[in-house]
Design a protein around this motif. Sequence first.
Motif, PDB file in Angstrom:
ATOM      1  N   GLU A  38       0.845  -1.187   0.000  1.00 17.29           N
ATOM      2  CA  GLU A  38       0.000   0.000   0.000  1.00 17.29           C
ATOM      3  C   GLU A  38       0.886   1.245   0.000  1.00 17.29           C
ATOM      4  N   HIS A  61       1.034   5.569   0.262  1.00 15.90           N
ATOM      5  CA  HIS A  61       0.378   6.837   0.563  1.00 15.90           C
ATOM      6  C   HIS A  61       1.124   7.889  -0.247  1.00 15.90           C
ATOM      7  N   THR A  79      -3.921  14.722   6.943  1.00 18.36           N
ATOM      8  CA  THR A  79      -4.583  13.537   6.390  1.00 18.36           C
ATOM      9  C   THR A  79      -3.685  12.309   6.512  1.00 18.36           C
ATOM     10  N   MET A  80      -2.415  12.465   6.171  1.00 21.88           N
ATOM     11  CA  MET A  80      -1.486  11.340   6.212  1.00 21.88           C
ATOM     12  C   MET A  80      -1.312  10.808   7.625  1.00 21.88           C
ATOM     13  N   ALA A  83      -4.278   8.915   8.773  1.00 23.41           N
ATOM     14  CA  ALA A  83      -4.364   7.615   8.114  1.00 23.41           C
ATOM     15  C   ALA A  83      -3.350   6.629   8.679  1.00 23.41           C
TER      16      ALA A  83
END
Length: 242
Positions: free
Chosen positions: A80, A82, A98-99, A102
Amino acid sequence: MRIVSLVPSLTEAVAATLPDDLVGATDWCTHPADLAVPRVGGTKYPDLDRVLALRPDVVLVNMEENRVEDADALRAAGVELHVTFPRTVDEALSDLGTMLAALGAPAEPGWLADARAAWAAVGPRPARRAIVPVWRRPWIVLGGGTFAGDVLRRLGVDNVYGDDPDRYPRPALAELREQGAELVVLPDEPYAFTRDDGPESFPGTPYALVSGRHLTWYGPSLTEAPTLLAEQLAAARMPPAP
């Protein structure tokens, strides 16, 4: 969560917020200075086998810093990603929030709140027309749509090439000298401009040496960037006489 970062500024952001989750970083991830995690090579040419050997849950990449083919290879291996690509200070602050959320941060870290406040406090100031080289041999300058360009714009720097469709134009030195710039902004990365390497190419035009990390990184350095860069821009001096 096991995090590998291929972006120096994001490495610093994770190390300051979720240090126990960071399991790998690039050779160019120099902050924090005491960072002790396995290294996976450079940002442009990471050793993907080393990345995969760290069994990451997520790998942090940036569309400008890292190569598409490496991102595609990691995705193909089931990793995955980002992905970030901020082109303004506001986008960078938003992307960081946001990161980190997450990645499992329980709340917005204090340094990010401080960075928001620091940039919110930056008010209007007189603009100076400037060129902003980031490399020489060949000369490469900041063009349009760059994060660093927005940083400078907020600090009163009117980038001569700020509306260029190319994000990093490569004008000839003769063209740069003909732009009528009031200032040449010279960062110490990616090219390490110094008072002895760069200013002499722009005789008669004041120059300012600035921190490349504070100009181009988006992470904890954003808290210091407005004050430090403003001081460095104010300390502009004339190049040595030919």
